[in-house]
Motif scaffolding. Structure first.
Motif, PDB file in Angstrom:
ATOM      1  N   THR A 106     -34.110-103.772 -42.532  1.00  0.00           N
ATOM      2  CA  THR A 106     -33.019-103.133 -43.366  1.00  0.00           C
ATOM      3  C   THR A 106     -33.895-102.370 -44.405  1.00  0.00           C
ATOM      4  O   THR A 106     -33.583-101.357 -44.846  1.00  0.00           O
ATOM      5  N   GLU A 107     -34.886-103.044 -44.821  1.00  0.00           N
ATOM      6  CA  GLU A 107     -35.937-102.350 -45.801  1.00  0.00           C
ATOM      7  C   GLU A 107     -36.531-101.042 -45.182  1.00  0.00           C
ATOM      8  O   GLU A 107     -36.721 -99.896 -45.987  1.00  0.00           O
ATOM      9  N   TRP A 108     -36.793-100.978 -43.876  1.00  0.00           N
ATOM     10  CA  TRP A 108     -37.452 -99.851 -43.308  1.00  0.00           C
ATOM     11  C   TRP A 108     -36.236 -98.661 -43.374  1.00  0.00           C
ATOM     12  O   TRP A 108     -36.590 -97.742 -43.538  1.00  0.00           O
ATOM     13  N   ALA A 109     -35.093 -99.127 -43.164  1.00  0.00           N
ATOM     14  CA  ALA A 109     -33.859 -98.073 -42.919  1.00  0.00           C
ATOM     15  C   ALA A 109     -33.617 -97.594 -44.470  1.00  0.00           C
ATOM     16  O   ALA A 109     -33.392 -96.480 -44.811  1.00  0.00           O
ATOM     17  N   ALA A 110     -33.766 -98.619 -45.356  1.00  0.00           N
ATOM     18  CA  ALA A 110     -33.469 -98.004 -46.737  1.00  0.00           C
ATOM     19  C   ALA A 110     -34.603 -97.219 -47.441  1.00  0.00           C
ATOM     20  O   ALA A 110     -34.460 -96.360 -48.241  1.00  0.00           O
TER      21      ALA A 110
END
Length: 305
Positions: A106-110
Motif C-alpha cells: 500500500t505504501e509503495w502504491a501511495a
C-alpha cells in the motif's frame, strides 16, 4: 511466507527446498543454470518527478491464469492522480498471499507505483506449499506482467494510459525473493529495470544475471533462520550491476522486516521506496536519500549503486 504467523520458520525450509532442487536433474520449464556475463549500462536516466505527497490508494483484482496455473492478481494503485505510474511486480513467500504484505505494498502504491501481486498456485496459503514449484514462478510473474501492461492500451479499462510500461521492477520476499532473482537469471525478463529482494537468495535459479543492467536492492536480516543471511549475501555478491544491500543485525526472516510497529519496518519501507523512486522515476534526490535514511546501529547499508 506469512509474516503474521508465529511459526514463520516452519513455512519455508531451505533444506527441503535445496533437497528438492538438487534432487532433480533440471528445474521445471527452465534451461540449465549457468553463470554468464551480463552487460553493464549506465544507472537510471532521469524521468518525470516522483510524487512528493502520499497518494490515495485503491485495490483491484485481476482473474488471470497461465494455462492450468490460476494466477489471481491483487493490484494496489494510486487513484485520483495523474499517471502514468511505474509498475512493480511483487511475489509472496511460501505459504503466503499478497494480503500478508498489504502494509508495504500500500505504501509503495501511495508513493506513486502500481503494485501487482499474484497469488501463486502451488506455493500460496492452503496450496500445500510445493517449494519446488518456485522454479516455475518467474514465468508466471512475466505472464502477469504481459497481461497487466496490456491494459494500458485497452480502451475503457481503468488502467488505460495510466501504466508506465517502460519503467518496471520486480520485488519479492523469501521464496518470492528467489522468484525475483530468477527473473534476472534463468528466466530473464528484459522489461525489468530494477529488483528488490527481501530475505531471498539464488537457490535453484542461479546467479547467471544477464541482459541490460538492472540495479538491485537486497534486504536481509542477519538473524534469519529460514533463508540464511549468508545465502542472500552470496547472491548479492554475484550481481554484476549497480547494487546495494541493507543488512539488519537484529532482523529475522519476516517479522522485523515487513510488520509495522518495529524499528526495522520503517527502514525497510523507506529504503525500498527511495530505491524504486530512483530506479523507476530516475529521481536523483531519492538516490541521495538512500544512505541518509539508514540509521547507524540499526542497519548497515552497502552502497554500490
Amino acid at each position: 511466507m506469512r509474516v503474521s504467523r508465529p511459526a514463520v520458520a516452519g513455512l519455508l525450509s531451505v533444506g527441503l527446498f535445496t533437497g528438492l532442487v538438487t534432487g532433480c536433474g533440471t528445474a521445471p520449464d527452465r534451461a540449465p543454470v549457468f553463470d554468464a556475463p551480463a552487460s553493464v549500462e549506465p544507472t537510471p536516466t532521469p524521468g518525470r518527478p516522483a510524487p512528493t505527497e502520499r497518494l490515495d490508494v485503491d485495490t483491484r483484482t485481476l482473474d488471470l491464469a497461465r494455462g492450468d496455473r490460476p494466477l489471481p492478481v491483487s493490484v494496489w494503485y494510486p487513484v485520483d492522480s495523474d499517471g502514468p505510474f511505474p509498475v512493480v511486480l511483487f511475489s509472496h513467500g511460501l505459504g503466503g498471499e499478497p494480503a500478508d504484505y498489504r502494509a508495504v505494498l500500500t505504501e509503495w502504491a501511495a508513493a506513486g507505483f502500481v503494485v501487482a501481486a499474484p497469488t501463486y498456485p502451488f506455493t500460496s496459503e492452503g496450496s500445500g506449499g510445493n517449494a519446488l514449484d518456485v522454479l516455475n514462478q518467474p514465468a508466471d510473474a512475466s505472464y502477469v506482467l504481459d497481461e497487466l501492461l496490456a491494459l494500458d492500451e485497452l480502451d475503457g479499462d481503468e488502467f488505460a494510459g495510466r501504466l508506465d510500461v517502460e519503467r518496471v521492477a520486480a520485488a519479492g520476499h523469501s521464496a518470492g525473493g528467489i522468484t525475483t532473482v530468477g527473473m534476472f537469471t534463468v528466466a530473464r525478463d528484459e522489461r525489468l529495470d530494477a529488483g528488490v529482494v527481501l530475505a531471498g537468495s539464488a537457490i535453484g535459479v542461479g546467479t547467471a544475471f544477464s541482459g541490460a543492467a538492472a540495479p538491485q536492492l537486497f534486504i536481509h536480516g542477519e538473524l534469519d533462520e529460514v533463508v540464511s543471511y549468508a545465502s542472500g549475501k552470496a547472491a548479492y555478491d554475484r550481481v554484476p550491476w549497480p547494487k546495494a544491500m541493507l543488512s539488519l543485525p537484529d532482523g529475522d526472516h519476516g517479522q522485523s522486516l515487513l510488520r509495522p510497529g518495529n524499528a526495522a519496518y520503517d527502514i525497510v519501507l523507506d529504503t525500498s521506496t527511495e530505491f524504486l523512486r530512483w530506479t523507476l522515476y530516475g529521481d536523483p534526490g531519492a538516490r541521495d536519500r538512500l544512505a541518509a535514511d539508514v540509521p547507524a546501529g540499526v542497519a548497515v547499508f552497502d552502497d554500490q549503486l
